[in-house]
Scaffold this motif. Sequence first.
Motif, short mmCIF file in Angstrom:
data_model
loop_
_atom_site.label_atom_id
_atom_site.label_comp_id
_atom_site.label_asym_id
_atom_site.label_seq_id
_atom_site.Cartn_x
_atom_site.Cartn_y
_atom_site.Cartn_z
N GLY A 68 0.82 -1.20 0.00
CA GLY A 68 0.00 0.00 0.00
C GLY A 68 0.85 1.25 0.00
O GLY A 68 2.05 1.21 0.31
N ALA A 110 2.68 2.33 3.33
CA ALA A 110 2.47 1.18 4.23
C ALA A 110 3.77 0.84 4.94
O ALA A 110 4.87 1.28 4.58
CB ALA A 110 1.96 -0.01 3.44
N ASP A 138 -2.49 -1.44 7.04
CA ASP A 138 -2.02 -1.58 5.67
C ASP A 138 -3.13 -2.05 4.74
O ASP A 138 -3.19 -1.65 3.56
CB ASP A 138 -0.85 -2.57 5.61
N LYS A 193 -5.18 0.70 3.05
CA LYS A 193 -4.51 1.67 2.18
C LYS A 193 -4.74 1.34 0.71
O LYS A 193 -5.00 0.20 0.33
CB LYS A 193 -3.01 1.71 2.48
N THR A 211 -7.81 -1.44 -2.97
CA THR A 211 -7.04 -1.35 -1.73
C THR A 211 -6.17 -2.60 -1.60
O THR A 211 -6.29 -3.55 -2.39
CB THR A 211 -7.98 -1.25 -0.52
#
Length: 441
Positions: free
Chosen positions: A110, A113, A245, A248, A301
Amino acid sequence: MKLFKLWLIAKLCLLLVMPFPAWSQALPNPQPAQVNRAISGVLQDSMQARGFAANDPRFGNTLARAAPRLSVVAGGAVLVTVGAIAAPAWASTALAIGFTAAIGYAVTLGLDALVKWLFRDSTIDEYSNALSPANVPGTLVGDEVWCTNQGGGGCATSAEAMATQAAANLGLSAVSGSYDASRGTYTLKTNTGLSIFVSRAIGAVSCPGGHYYKGSQCLALTFPGESVRTGLSPNEAIKGLPESDLKKQLNPALIAALANRAWEQAAQQPGYDGLPYPQSNPITVTEAARWAQANPQYWPTVRDFVSPNPATPTNPNPWALPSSPTAPELTPTPQPNEGTTNPAIDQPQANLGADPAIGAPTLEQIPTAQQIADPILQLAPDLRHFEAQGHTGICPKPTIELYGTHVLDAHCKLIEDNKQVLQLAMAFAWAAMALFIVLSA
């Protein structure tokens, strides 16, 4: 004060025994189809950026041929289990399609992340709170090398040197360069506006997981605060991702690599009728990020990327790429010429055998040159023997009576002396007049 303490204790006891309503919070619903949208959108934008029109039949064929290739790869990918669902995920499909060759450095799943993955041939190395690749003395695997597909391609130990050489091969000069440490890339801008993209890649020397190469030997990663887990299965690596994470947005580097691998592998299949894969100009992270910025509601995502993607009655082909990635209803790209009929299906071809006894075709006799020219040469036959009648004239010599008789003949002598010049001049004048008549017709 004593009464207040007794009242406070009684109230706390009452609160402990009183029932309170509570509701469980549902986990976010993963949408793996968002990855399909992103791959299709980035593919289509990249094809148009390379000069191919959307109405080119090969444009749609590229999507239609890439989707089956993704299905085949997903069929051999490792299953990811979440609850009662066990199916390949885009993460395990990415591993099966060859992310080892596409991304040769540890990449965060991500944006911003904490966890980075390094894709191996069949396993994943996980790095948590690791230093950025630009600060690691040596790469996680092998020598520190930087590679590009532009300008003839190649690798070098210096990102600047590799980018400058690629630009020189294209006849360009460098203007400015910058590193993106989180993605392990270096971008060189040239005098024409074209950018050269160089990525950190795996060198010739291979070290075990969790080691890097330096000084002709493999050294263990011992950076402060770093957590390394090597040789993880997709299930193990996915379970190690923190909830922060998973929420994200997916790293555009992963979508760019997936689109590149899908297009490249589809183009290698027999009978491929899509657009040729641009080996020297692959899809870049910048192109994927541009589509993500323009379509944030359709960008996946990390949870979408790592969740199982099973086939269902409503979605029998979960790996199909939509022709319109931003449409409310996700419909896959149809196969080329789907739904058409063959008009000769009811008229099978007759087998005439080895010798159908059909004579050779006859050709008309070829006309001779004389026969071809005769229609032109025989035009206006009545004028073929026309001859202008000869005519002789006498120069007029007028006389006047003025103090005697005078004959005016000086002009005759002048004309006779210049007879040849006058003939040529008049011939030219008549020719010019004839030319103007013809041109004005």
